[in-house]
Write a protein that holds these residues in place. Structure first.
Motif, PDB file in Angstrom:
ATOM      1  N   PHE A 102      44.238  42.045  42.707  1.00  0.00           N
ATOM      2  CA  PHE A 102      45.041  42.751  41.946  1.00  0.00           C
ATOM      3  C   PHE A 102      44.523  42.458  40.357  1.00  0.00           C
ATOM      4  O   PHE A 102      44.659  43.306  39.482  1.00  0.00           O
ATOM      5  CB  PHE A 102      46.482  42.612  42.136  1.00  0.00           C
ATOM      6  CG  PHE A 102      47.187  43.292  43.180  1.00  0.00           C
ATOM      7  CD1 PHE A 102      47.278  44.717  43.001  1.00  0.00           C
ATOM      8  CD2 PHE A 102      47.535  42.673  43.938  1.00  0.00           C
ATOM      9  CE1 PHE A 102      47.894  45.511  43.921  1.00  0.00           C
ATOM     10  CE2 PHE A 102      48.174  43.375  45.240  1.00  0.00           C
ATOM     11  CZ  PHE A 102      48.301  44.961  44.996  1.00  0.00           C
ATOM     12  N   TYR A 103      44.050  41.447  40.127  1.00  0.00           N
ATOM     13  CA  TYR A 103      43.530  40.812  38.873  1.00  0.00           C
ATOM     14  C   TYR A 103      42.356  41.653  38.576  1.00  0.00           C
ATOM     15  O   TYR A 103      42.259  42.172  37.543  1.00  0.00           O
ATOM     16  CB  TYR A 103      43.185  39.459  39.091  1.00  0.00           C
ATOM     17  CG  TYR A 103      42.749  38.680  37.648  1.00  0.00           C
ATOM     18  CD1 TYR A 103      43.423  38.490  36.717  1.00  0.00           C
ATOM     19  CD2 TYR A 103      41.386  38.324  37.698  1.00  0.00           C
ATOM     20  CE1 TYR A 103      42.890  38.026  35.531  1.00  0.00           C
ATOM     21  CE2 TYR A 103      40.719  37.762  36.531  1.00  0.00           C
ATOM     22  CZ  TYR A 103      41.541  37.724  35.387  1.00  0.00           C
ATOM     23  OH  TYR A 103      41.157  37.271  34.179  1.00  0.00           O
ATOM     24  N   LYS A 104      41.486  41.821  39.498  1.00  0.00           N
ATOM     25  CA  LYS A 104      40.279  42.727  39.213  1.00  0.00           C
ATOM     26  C   LYS A 104      40.477  44.150  39.392  1.00  0.00           C
ATOM     27  O   LYS A 104      39.820  45.010  38.467  1.00  0.00           O
ATOM     28  CB  LYS A 104      39.009  42.422  40.546  1.00  0.00           C
ATOM     29  CG  LYS A 104      38.745  41.024  40.562  1.00  0.00           C
ATOM     30  CD  LYS A 104      38.098  40.606  39.249  1.00  0.00           C
ATOM     31  CE  LYS A 104      37.351  38.994  39.575  1.00  0.00           C
ATOM     32  NZ  LYS A 104      37.331  38.487  38.398  1.00  0.00           N
ATOM     33  N   LEU A 105      41.472  44.627  40.095  1.00  0.00           N
ATOM     34  CA  LEU A 105      41.907  46.125  40.094  1.00  0.00           C
ATOM     35  C   LEU A 105      42.649  46.336  38.624  1.00  0.00           C
ATOM     36  O   LEU A 105      41.997  47.277  38.228  1.00  0.00           O
ATOM     37  CB  LEU A 105      42.822  46.209  41.100  1.00  0.00           C
ATOM     38  CG  LEU A 105      43.590  47.751  41.239  1.00  0.00           C
ATOM     39  CD1 LEU A 105      42.391  48.577  41.787  1.00  0.00           C
ATOM     40  CD2 LEU A 105      44.700  47.719  42.055  1.00  0.00           C
ATOM     41  N   PHE A 106      43.214  45.513  38.254  1.00  0.00           N
ATOM     42  CA  PHE A 106      43.691  45.868  36.817  1.00  0.00           C
ATOM     43  C   PHE A 106      42.880  45.823  35.478  1.00  0.00           C
ATOM     44  O   PHE A 106      42.612  46.361  34.629  1.00  0.00           O
ATOM     45  CB  PHE A 106      45.051  44.993  36.286  1.00  0.00           C
ATOM     46  CG  PHE A 106      46.301  45.287  37.183  1.00  0.00           C
ATOM     47  CD1 PHE A 106      46.660  46.616  37.482  1.00  0.00           C
ATOM     48  CD2 PHE A 106      46.990  44.161  38.005  1.00  0.00           C
ATOM     49  CE1 PHE A 106      47.833  46.722  38.572  1.00  0.00           C
ATOM     50  CE2 PHE A 106      47.971  44.433  38.924  1.00  0.00           C
ATOM     51  CZ  PHE A 106      48.564  45.629  38.879  1.00  0.00           C
ATOM     52  N   GLY A 107      41.887  44.935  35.859  1.00  0.00           N
ATOM     53  CA  GLY A 107      40.937  44.782  34.733  1.00  0.00           C
ATOM     54  C   GLY A 107      39.886  46.044  34.806  1.00  0.00           C
ATOM     55  O   GLY A 107      39.552  46.407  33.949  1.00  0.00           O
ATOM     56  N   THR A 108      39.545  46.614  36.100  1.00  0.00           N
ATOM     57  CA  THR A 108      38.966  47.841  36.325  1.00  0.00           C
ATOM     58  C   THR A 108      39.580  49.024  35.709  1.00  0.00           C
ATOM     59  O   THR A 108      39.225  49.587  35.216  1.00  0.00           O
ATOM     60  CB  THR A 108      38.442  47.962  37.666  1.00  0.00           C
ATOM     61  OG1 THR A 108      37.781  46.987  38.340  1.00  0.00           O
ATOM     62  CG2 THR A 108      37.777  49.112  37.797  1.00  0.00           C
ATOM     63  N   GLY A 109      41.017  49.065  35.986  1.00  0.00           N
ATOM     64  CA  GLY A 109      41.744  49.909  35.220  1.00  0.00           C
ATOM     65  C   GLY A 109      41.755  50.115  33.965  1.00  0.00           C
ATOM     66  O   GLY A 109      41.929  51.076  33.170  1.00  0.00           O
ATOM     67  N   ILE A 110      41.744  49.134  33.109  1.00  0.00           N
ATOM     68  CA  ILE A 110      41.651  49.004  31.782  1.00  0.00           C
ATOM     69  C   ILE A 110      40.128  49.129  31.135  1.00  0.00           C
ATOM     70  O   ILE A 110      40.288  49.701  30.218  1.00  0.00           O
ATOM     71  CB  ILE A 110      42.127  47.538  31.279  1.00  0.00           C
ATOM     72  CG1 ILE A 110      43.648  47.153  31.673  1.00  0.00           C
ATOM     73  CG2 ILE A 110      41.845  47.256  29.819  1.00  0.00           C
ATOM     74  CD1 ILE A 110      44.080  45.880  31.341  1.00  0.00           C
ATOM     75  N   SER A 111      39.497  48.892  31.843  1.00  0.00           N
ATOM     76  CA  SER A 111      37.864  48.892  31.338  1.00  0.00           C
ATOM     77  C   SER A 111      37.312  50.117  31.523  1.00  0.00           C
ATOM     78  O   SER A 111      36.510  50.691  31.016  1.00  0.00           O
ATOM     79  CB  SER A 111      36.862  47.830  31.962  1.00  0.00           C
ATOM     80  OG  SER A 111      36.834  47.872  33.430  1.00  0.00           O
ATOM     81  N   LEU A 112      37.939  51.102  32.733  1.00  0.00           N
ATOM     82  CA  LEU A 112      37.257  52.068  33.114  1.00  0.00           C
ATOM     83  C   LEU A 112      37.449  53.224  32.009  1.00  0.00           C
ATOM     84  O   LEU A 112      36.453  53.875  31.359  1.00  0.00           O
ATOM     85  CB  LEU A 112      37.809  52.609  34.302  1.00  0.00           C
ATOM     86  CG  LEU A 112      37.224  53.856  34.883  1.00  0.00           C
ATOM     87  CD1 LEU A 112      35.603  53.653  35.258  1.00  0.00           C
ATOM     88  CD2 LEU A 112      37.690  54.302  36.135  1.00  0.00           C
ATOM     89  N   PRO A 113      38.423  53.400  31.591  1.00  0.00           N
ATOM     90  CA  PRO A 113      38.731  54.521  30.303  1.00  0.00           C
ATOM     91  C   PRO A 113      37.947  54.223  28.939  1.00  0.00           C
ATOM     92  O   PRO A 113      37.459  54.892  28.459  1.00  0.00           O
ATOM     93  CB  PRO A 113      40.125  54.351  29.931  1.00  0.00           C
ATOM     94  CG  PRO A 113      40.898  54.021  31.378  1.00  0.00           C
ATOM     95  CD  PRO A 113      39.890  52.946  31.866  1.00  0.00           C
ATOM     96  N   CYS A 115      35.360  52.043  29.038  1.00  0.00           N
ATOM     97  CA  CYS A 115      33.821  52.560  29.065  1.00  0.00           C
ATOM     98  C   CYS A 115      33.369  54.152  29.216  1.00  0.00           C
ATOM     99  O   CYS A 115      32.425  54.535  28.558  1.00  0.00           O
ATOM    100  CB  CYS A 115      33.347  51.985  30.483  1.00  0.00           C
ATOM    101  SG  CYS A 115      33.438  50.311  30.634  1.00  0.00           S
ATOM    102  N   LEU A 116      34.094  54.814  29.665  1.00  0.00           N
ATOM    103  CA  LEU A 116      33.875  56.424  29.473  1.00  0.00           C
ATOM    104  C   LEU A 116      34.209  56.758  27.955  1.00  0.00           C
ATOM    105  O   LEU A 116      33.623  58.073  27.635  1.00  0.00           O
ATOM    106  CB  LEU A 116      35.071  57.001  30.402  1.00  0.00           C
ATOM    107  CG  LEU A 116      34.814  56.515  31.818  1.00  0.00           C
ATOM    108  CD1 LEU A 116      35.929  57.643  32.594  1.00  0.00           C
ATOM    109  CD2 LEU A 116      33.432  57.368  32.357  1.00  0.00           C
ATOM    110  N   LEU A 117      35.122  56.262  27.220  1.00  0.00           N
ATOM    111  CA  LEU A 117      35.057  56.322  25.800  1.00  0.00           C
ATOM    112  C   LEU A 117      33.952  56.196  25.026  1.00  0.00           C
ATOM    113  O   LEU A 117      33.452  56.692  24.375  1.00  0.00           O
ATOM    114  CB  LEU A 117      36.399  55.876  25.085  1.00  0.00           C
ATOM    115  CG  LEU A 117      37.596  56.519  25.340  1.00  0.00           C
ATOM    116  CD1 LEU A 117      39.077  55.875  24.995  1.00  0.00           C
ATOM    117  CD2 LEU A 117      37.923  57.835  24.897  1.00  0.00           C
ATOM    118  N   ALA A 118      33.565  54.987  25.395  1.00  0.00           N
ATOM    119  CA  ALA A 118      32.067  54.298  24.741  1.00  0.00           C
ATOM    120  C   ALA A 118      30.958  55.475  25.055  1.00  0.00           C
ATOM    121  O   ALA A 118      30.227  55.418  24.139  1.00  0.00           O
ATOM    122  CB  ALA A 118      31.851  53.051  25.150  1.00  0.00           C
TER     123      ALA A 118
END
Length: 126
Positions: A102-113, A115-118
């Motif tokens: 869950f720690y990695k899942l939430f980290g991915t959920g935060i970083s994915l948008p 990264c797509l904005l960048a």
């Protein structure tokens, strides 16, 4: 240093493990400062002719150092806080794999948008 601040670690100067942690922390900080001062961009020039040639030296491609340094420091503090929170969660819920998932899942959920904005061009992700 955050573990000492949050009273997760106790520092006893006479203990060899505490001494090695202190030496490791000081070595890491000193090493980072050496790299910054040795490899980093020149922020201030001593000659007045250099100031007239490039009055906006901060706004060149070297400005990534100015923005990147504080962002990297914030990232390391947040990762350290994340580990502290994760260790406290592990005391309540000792399933290591589930907590880490869950720690990695939430980290991915935060970083994915972000990264797509960048980088919105999906072909560059190949």
């Amino acid at each position: 240093m955050l573990a000492v601040f949050f009273r997760i670690e106790k520092v006893t100067i006479r203990s060899s493990s505490s001494q090695s942690k202190i030496i490791g922390t000081l070595t890491s900080i000193f090493g980072a400062l050496v790299i910054i001062f040795y490899k980093g961009p020149k922020l201030f020039s001593l000659s007045s002719s250099a100031i007239h040639q490039r009055p906006l030296g901060f706004m060149s491609s070297q400005s990534n150092w100015i923005i990147g340094g504080p962002l990297l420091a914030v990232a390391f503090v947040l990762v350290s806080l994340g580990y502290i929170i994760q260790s406290q969660v592990m005391k309540i819920y000792p399933e290591e794999i589930t907590v880490n998932f869950f720690y990695k899942l939430f980290g991915t959920g935060i970083s994915l948008p972000l990264c797509l904005l960048a980088e919105p061009n999906l072909s560059s992700w190949n």
